[in-house]
Scaffold this motif. Structure first.
Motif, PDB file in Angstrom:
ATOM      1  N   LEU A 131       6.718  -2.403  -9.745  1.00 19.92           N
ATOM      2  CA  LEU A 131       5.971  -2.483 -10.998  1.00 19.92           C
ATOM      3  C   LEU A 131       4.475  -2.594 -10.742  1.00 19.92           C
ATOM      4  CD1 LEU A 131       6.416  -2.488 -14.043  1.00 19.92           C
ATOM      5  CD2 LEU A 131       6.582  -4.981 -13.963  1.00 19.92           C
ATOM      6  N   LEU A 132       4.087  -3.420  -9.775  1.00 21.11           N
ATOM      7  CA  LEU A 132       2.670  -3.576  -9.444  1.00 21.11           C
ATOM      8  C   LEU A 132       2.084  -2.288  -8.878  1.00 21.11           C
ATOM      9  CD1 LEU A 132       2.584  -7.156  -7.854  1.00 21.11           C
ATOM     10  CD2 LEU A 132       1.771  -6.458 -10.115  1.00 21.11           C
ATOM     11  N   ALA A 133       2.883  -1.553  -8.115  1.00 21.52           N
ATOM     12  CA  ALA A 133       2.414  -0.274  -7.569  1.00 21.52           C
ATOM     13  C   ALA A 133       2.152   0.725  -8.692  1.00 21.52           C
ATOM     14  CB  ALA A 133       3.446   0.292  -6.594  1.00 21.52           C
ATOM     15  N   LYS A 134       3.020   0.715  -9.686  1.00 21.90           N
ATOM     16  CA  LYS A 134       2.819   1.595 -10.841  1.00 21.90           C
ATOM     17  C   LYS A 134       1.555   1.198 -11.607  1.00 21.90           C
ATOM     18  CE  LYS A 134       7.646   2.880 -11.640  1.00 21.90           C
ATOM     19  NZ  LYS A 134       7.425   4.305 -11.299  1.00 21.90           N
ATOM     20  N   VAL A 135       1.360  -0.109 -11.773  1.00 19.06           N
ATOM     21  CA  VAL A 135       0.160  -0.600 -12.455  1.00 19.06           C
ATOM     22  C   VAL A 135      -1.093  -0.152 -11.701  1.00 19.06           C
ATOM     23  CG1 VAL A 135      -1.163  -2.678 -13.014  1.00 19.06           C
ATOM     24  CG2 VAL A 135       1.268  -2.573 -13.558  1.00 19.06           C
ATOM     25  N   GLY A 136      -1.069  -0.282 -10.379  1.00 13.95           N
ATOM     26  CA  GLY A 136      -2.214   0.117  -9.575  1.00 13.95           C
ATOM     27  C   GLY A 136      -2.504   1.603  -9.668  1.00 13.95           C
ATOM     28  N   ALA A 137      -1.449   2.425  -9.584  1.00  9.29           N
ATOM     29  CA  ALA A 137      -1.620   3.873  -9.649  1.00  9.29           C
ATOM     30  C   ALA A 137      -2.156   4.313 -11.005  1.00  9.29           C
ATOM     31  CB  ALA A 137      -0.291   4.571  -9.355  1.00  9.29           C
ATOM     32  N   VAL A 138      -1.589   3.763 -12.065  1.00  9.69           N
ATOM     33  CA  VAL A 138      -2.030   4.114 -13.417  1.00  9.69           C
ATOM     34  C   VAL A 138      -3.460   3.652 -13.654  1.00  9.69           C
ATOM     35  CG1 VAL A 138      -1.675   3.605 -15.872  1.00  9.69           C
ATOM     36  CG2 VAL A 138       0.273   4.222 -14.432  1.00  9.69           C
ATOM     37  N   PHE A 169      -6.578  -0.532 -20.237  1.00 15.98           N
ATOM     38  CA  PHE A 169      -5.670  -1.414 -20.967  1.00 15.98           C
ATOM     39  C   PHE A 169      -4.694  -0.614 -21.830  1.00 15.98           C
ATOM     40  CE2 PHE A 169      -8.979  -5.096 -20.975  1.00 15.98           C
ATOM     41  CZ  PHE A 169      -8.704  -5.311 -19.633  1.00 15.98           C
ATOM     42  N   THR A 170      -5.163   0.478 -22.431  1.00 18.27           N
ATOM     43  CA  THR A 170      -4.276   1.307 -23.251  1.00 18.27           C
ATOM     44  C   THR A 170      -3.196   1.957 -22.394  1.00 18.27           C
ATOM     45  OG1 THR A 170      -6.066   1.780 -24.829  1.00 18.27           O
ATOM     46  CG2 THR A 170      -4.169   3.261 -24.851  1.00 18.27           C
ATOM     47  N   ALA A 171      -3.578   2.434 -21.208  1.00 16.81           N
ATOM     48  CA  ALA A 171      -2.606   3.037 -20.298  1.00 16.81           C
ATOM     49  C   ALA A 171      -1.565   2.010 -19.867  1.00 16.81           C
ATOM     50  CB  ALA A 171      -3.314   3.615 -19.071  1.00 16.81           C
ATOM     51  N   LEU A 172      -2.009   0.784 -19.580  1.00 16.76           N
ATOM     52  CA  LEU A 172      -1.080  -0.273 -19.163  1.00 16.76           C
ATOM     53  C   LEU A 172      -0.197  -0.711 -20.324  1.00 16.76           C
ATOM     54  CD1 LEU A 172      -3.344  -2.465 -16.843  1.00 16.76           C
ATOM     55  CD2 LEU A 172      -1.723  -0.656 -16.216  1.00 16.76           C
ATOM     56  N   LEU A 173      -0.745  -0.673 -21.528  1.00 15.96           N
ATOM     57  CA  LEU A 173       0.053  -0.978 -22.710  1.00 15.96           C
ATOM     58  C   LEU A 173       1.199   0.033 -22.830  1.00 15.96           C
ATOM     59  CD1 LEU A 173      -0.232  -3.117 -25.036  1.00 15.96           C
ATOM     60  CD2 LEU A 173      -1.260  -1.293 -26.395  1.00 15.96           C
ATOM     61  N   ALA A 174       0.874   1.304 -22.609  1.00 11.09           N
ATOM     62  CA  ALA A 174       1.896   2.357 -22.659  1.00 11.09           C
ATOM     63  C   ALA A 174       2.925   2.172 -21.551  1.00 11.09           C
ATOM     64  CB  ALA A 174       1.233   3.731 -22.539  1.00 11.09           C
ATOM     65  N   LEU A 175       2.459   1.797 -20.372  1.00 13.32           N
ATOM     66  CA  LEU A 175       3.369   1.584 -19.238  1.00 13.32           C
ATOM     67  C   LEU A 175       4.334   0.435 -19.530  1.00 13.32           C
ATOM     68  CD1 LEU A 175       2.307   1.589 -15.508  1.00 13.32           C
ATOM     69  CD2 LEU A 175       3.939  -0.078 -16.360  1.00 13.32           C
ATOM     70  N   MET A 204       0.825  -1.209   0.000  1.00 13.25           N
ATOM     71  CA  MET A 204       0.000   0.000   0.000  1.00 13.25           C
ATOM     72  C   MET A 204       0.863   1.266   0.000  1.00 13.25           C
ATOM     73  SD  MET A 204      -2.944   1.333  -0.162  1.00 13.25           S
ATOM     74  CE  MET A 204      -4.049  -0.035   0.145  1.00 13.25           C
ATOM     75  N   ARG A 205       1.968   1.233   0.755  1.00 12.05           N
ATOM     76  CA  ARG A 205       2.850   2.400   0.782  1.00 12.05           C
ATOM     77  C   ARG A 205       3.470   2.662  -0.583  1.00 12.05           C
ATOM     78  NH1 ARG A 205       6.212   1.864   6.528  1.00 12.05           N
ATOM     79  NH2 ARG A 205       4.399   2.177   7.915  1.00 12.05           N
ATOM     80  N   ALA A 206       3.835   1.570  -1.258  1.00  6.76           N
ATOM     81  CA  ALA A 206       4.420   1.720  -2.593  1.00  6.76           C
ATOM     82  C   ALA A 206       3.391   2.308  -3.557  1.00  6.76           C
ATOM     83  CB  ALA A 206       4.904   0.363  -3.107  1.00  6.76           C
ATOM     84  N   PHE A 207       2.141   1.868  -3.440  1.00  7.92           N
ATOM     85  CA  PHE A 207       1.059   2.389  -4.270  1.00  7.92           C
ATOM     86  C   PHE A 207       0.860   3.880  -4.011  1.00  7.92           C
ATOM     87  CE2 PHE A 207      -3.543   3.385  -4.329  1.00  7.92           C
ATOM     88  CZ  PHE A 207      -3.766   3.320  -5.700  1.00  7.92           C
ATOM     89  N   GLN A 208       0.816   4.259  -2.747  1.00  8.51           N
ATOM     90  CA  GLN A 208       0.642   5.668  -2.388  1.00  8.51           C
ATOM     91  C   GLN A 208       1.811   6.510  -2.878  1.00  8.51           C
ATOM     92  OE1 GLN A 208       0.133   5.371   1.874  1.00  8.51           O
ATOM     93  NE2 GLN A 208      -2.083   5.059   1.713  1.00  8.51           N
ATOM     94  N   ALA A 209       3.013   5.933  -2.807  1.00 10.24           N
ATOM     95  CA  ALA A 209       4.202   6.647  -3.275  1.00 10.24           C
ATOM     96  C   ALA A 209       4.124   6.883  -4.775  1.00 10.24           C
ATOM     97  CB  ALA A 209       5.456   5.854  -2.926  1.00 10.24           C
ATOM     98  N   GLU A 210       3.638   5.890  -5.526  1.00  7.08           N
ATOM     99  CA  GLU A 210       3.521   6.044  -6.979  1.00  7.08           C
ATOM    100  C   GLU A 210       2.485   7.104  -7.331  1.00  7.08           C
ATOM    101  OE1 GLU A 210       5.459   4.874  -9.249  1.00  7.08           O
ATOM    102  OE2 GLU A 210       6.622   3.731  -7.794  1.00  7.08           O
ATOM    103  N   LEU A 211       1.381   7.123  -6.602  1.00  2.86           N
ATOM    104  CA  LEU A 211       0.380   8.166  -6.831  1.00  2.86           C
ATOM    105  C   LEU A 211       0.975   9.537  -6.562  1.00  2.86           C
ATOM    106  CD1 LEU A 211      -2.931   6.756  -5.271  1.00  2.86           C
ATOM    107  CD2 LEU A 211      -2.453   7.187  -7.685  1.00  2.86           C
ATOM    108  N   SER A 212       1.708   9.651  -5.461  1.00  9.26           N
ATOM    109  CA  SER A 212       2.324  10.925  -5.091  1.00  9.26           C
ATOM    110  C   SER A 212       3.317  11.388  -6.155  1.00  9.26           C
ATOM    111  CB  SER A 212       3.024  10.792  -3.733  1.00  9.26           C
ATOM    112  OG  SER A 212       3.674  11.990  -3.373  1.00  9.26           O
ATOM    113  N   LYS A 213       4.121  10.459  -6.658  1.00  8.62           N
ATOM    114  CA  LYS A 213       5.106  10.805  -7.692  1.00  8.62           C
ATOM    115  C   LYS A 213       4.425  11.272  -8.970  1.00  8.62           C
ATOM    116  CE  LYS A 213       7.561   6.960  -7.402  1.00  8.62           C
ATOM    117  NZ  LYS A 213       8.586   5.944  -7.731  1.00  8.62           N
TER     118      LYS A 213
END
Length: 251
Positions: free
Chosen positions: A107-114, A158-164, A1-10
């Protein structure tokens, strides 16, 4: 959860993210408005052959915002930091992998945030697009179909994740942005290839649009189209995770 919050913040701290939000919220409604104006006379006369596409064409072509979002989530990690950050010439990826040692978790945190931001952005785009469509067409506007709107949300995610995933492989913003934005707005490579081979209908963008667009040459059901696009993303992320682990192991 902290990693997810950090990705949102970034993501929210990046100046370029607001360009993604503006494009994602405005572009679909703008495209839908132009399409409604062009079709209005035919729709009122009852002779329009594209009534089913009204509004949805904006959601199909207006995904540039989430493409930028997906690319920024990764490419920002590899930008050289300024001297104000105390690590001039360094990269954010070094800090990210120090704080969260598991590269899979990063990577999963980035996927969740996006994913979360893409959902919110698509909801805003749907509201502005539907509002513009009804403002121009009034009683002639097509009825809202919730199943198609859900399909549009899935297409944006899915398009956003494709770009990621694409950006994880390239570590560069320019290549994914150029390829994906040109493909989604100027000329669709899958549409061109579909004139040559039916296999083009199984490319991710072409199959994905079948989730909410009703086109004369559609060969997939919305569910099948979604499965095909999801399959492409799953394969892409397997490769992306392997490359991310091996390439950045020394970061």
């Amino acid at each position: 959860m902290r990693a997810f919050q950090a990705e949102l913040s970034k993501l929210f701290s990046l100046p370029s993210i607001w360009l993604a939000f503006m494009i994602g919220a405005v572009a679909p409604a703008f495209i839908a408005t132009l399409d409604c104006i062009a079709q209005k006379e035919d729709i009122i006369a009852g002779v329009s052959t594209r009534l089913s596409e009204v509004g949805y064409i904006g959601l199909s072509l207006g995904v540039q915002g989430v493409i930028i979002l997906g690319v920024l989530a990764v490419s920002s990690e590899y930008l050289a930091e300024s001297s104000e950050s105390g690590s001039a010439g360094g990269q954010q990826i070094t800090t990210s992998l120090t704080v969260v040692s598991s590269r899979l978790h990063v990577l999963l945190a980035k996927v969740g945030a996006v994913t979360v931001i893409s959902i919110l952005l698509c909801i805003v785009a749907i509201i502005t697009t539907v509002s513009a469509t009804h403002l121009i067409l009034g009683e002639y506007a097509p009825a809202i179909e919730w199943s198609r709107l859900i399909g549009a949300v899935c297409y944006w995610i899915f398009t956003a994740l494709l770009a990621l995933g694409f950006t994880v492989l390239t570590r560069n913003a320019m290549i994914p942005l150029a390829v994906l934005m040109i493909n989604s707005s100027v000329v669709s490579f899958s549409v061109l290839l579909s004139k040559v081979t039916k296999l083009a209908f199984y490319l991710p963008d072409r199959a994905g649009t079948d989730m909410f667009m009703i086109m004369s040459d559609r060969i997939h059901t919305p569910f099948t189209g979604g499965l095909i696009m999801f399959g492409w993303i799953a394969v892409l992320f397997i490769f992306a995770a392997i490359v991310f682990h091996r390439r950045d192991v020394a970061s």
